[in-house]
Design a protein around this motif. Structure first.
Motif, PDB file in Angstrom:
ATOM      1  N   LEU A 179     -37.519 -13.188  -5.733  1.00 31.53           N
ATOM      2  CA  LEU A 179     -37.928 -14.587  -5.789  1.00 31.53           C
ATOM      3  C   LEU A 179     -38.485 -14.928  -7.171  1.00 31.53           C
ATOM      4  O   LEU A 179     -38.152 -15.977  -7.738  1.00 31.53           O
ATOM      5  N   ALA A 180     -39.299 -14.058  -7.735  1.00 30.95           N
ATOM      6  CA  ALA A 180     -39.831 -14.292  -9.087  1.00 30.95           C
ATOM      7  C   ALA A 180     -38.694 -14.356 -10.103  1.00 30.95           C
ATOM      8  O   ALA A 180     -38.693 -15.212 -10.996  1.00 30.95           O
ATOM      9  N   ALA A 181     -37.714 -13.477  -9.962  1.00 28.47           N
ATOM     10  CA  ALA A 181     -36.575 -13.451 -10.886  1.00 28.47           C
ATOM     11  C   ALA A 181     -35.713 -14.703 -10.722  1.00 28.47           C
ATOM     12  O   ALA A 181     -35.277 -15.300 -11.711  1.00 28.47           O
ATOM     13  N   ILE A 182     -35.466 -15.112  -9.488  1.00 27.33           N
ATOM     14  CA  ILE A 182     -34.657 -16.307  -9.229  1.00 27.33           C
ATOM     15  C   ILE A 182     -35.365 -17.547  -9.766  1.00 27.33           C
ATOM     16  O   ILE A 182     -34.736 -18.409 -10.384  1.00 27.33           O
ATOM     17  N   ARG A 183     -36.668 -17.615  -9.548  1.00 34.43           N
ATOM     18  CA  ARG A 183     -37.427 -18.758 -10.084  1.00 34.43           C
ATOM     19  C   ARG A 183     -37.323 -18.810 -11.605  1.00 34.43           C
ATOM     20  O   ARG A 183     -37.156 -19.890 -12.189  1.00 34.43           O
ATOM     21  N   ARG A 184     -37.437 -17.675 -12.260  1.00 35.73           N
ATOM     22  CA  ARG A 184     -37.351 -17.635 -13.726  1.00 35.73           C
ATOM     23  C   ARG A 184     -35.963 -18.073 -14.190  1.00 35.73           C
ATOM     24  O   ARG A 184     -35.830 -18.847 -15.132  1.00 35.73           O
TER      25      ARG A 184
END
Length: 190
Positions: free
Chosen positions: A51-56
């Motif tokens: 989720l953190a990677a997708i948000r970035r």
């Protein structure tokens, strides 16, 4: 770069290359050069890190679109700049890739940043089309939302066609075709 940043960046790359299922915690740790406990020290687990990677990824793509679409020029020129901006066409779109991943699409939480980014870009383009209509640069019959959806479909479809053929020419052909349809009257594309 901190360990958490290396984990996010490694996950971003792996999601783009392999998708969610193909992105194992082991592969993330190896790519990040991080120890086994690092992921769980910084994140609750693979879904939290993904989720953190997708948000970035979504933030980066949205910021790029805003910069290009908000740049100088007429409404046509700004849409043209967005369509012609430099891309790694054969690698595909990092956001578009996520929409083809059944695990991401099945998760409201993982899919949300993708959907929000595509909506944001669609809204920007629709606003530019409406601006162009008001200035008399686009036909009054054009619908901003429909043209915005067409622009995004051309970009995403262009990635698919280019990857399938192994050549960026397919992407370029789709973009040129769309631009020819948007060309203001009495202003042929050169």
């Amino acid at each position: 770069m901190s360990t958490s940043e290396r984990l996010i960046e490694s996950t971003r790359e792996l999601l783009w290359e392999r998708g969610y299922v193909g992105t194992s915690p082991k592969a993330i740790l190896e790519r990040a050069g991080a120890g086994q406990g690092s992921m769980y020290h910084h994140f609750k687990g693979k879904p939290d890190l993904a989720l953190a990677a997708i948000r970035r990824t979504a933030e980066d793509l949205g910021a790029t679109a805003e910069r290009v679409l908000g740049g100088p020029g007429t409404p046509y020129e700004r849409i043209e700049a967005y369509l012609l901006r430099e891309r790694d066409v054969l690698r595909g779109c990092p956001i578009g890739r996520l929409t083809m991943d059944p695990d991401i699409v099945a998760s409201d939480e993982l899919r949300a940043p993708v959907d929000e980014t595509l909506d944001r870009i669609r809204e920007l383009i629709a606003g530019i089309v409406e601006e162009g209509k008001e200035l008399g640069q686009f036909a009054s019959s054009l619908d901003g939302e429909e043209i915005a959806a067409t622009v995004l479909a051309t970009v995403q479809g262009g990635y698919v066609l280019a990857r399938a053929s192994g050549s960026p020419a397919a992407f370029d052909t789709g973009v040129r075709g769309l631009l020819s349809l948007l060309t203001p009257p009495n202003d042929p594309i050169t």
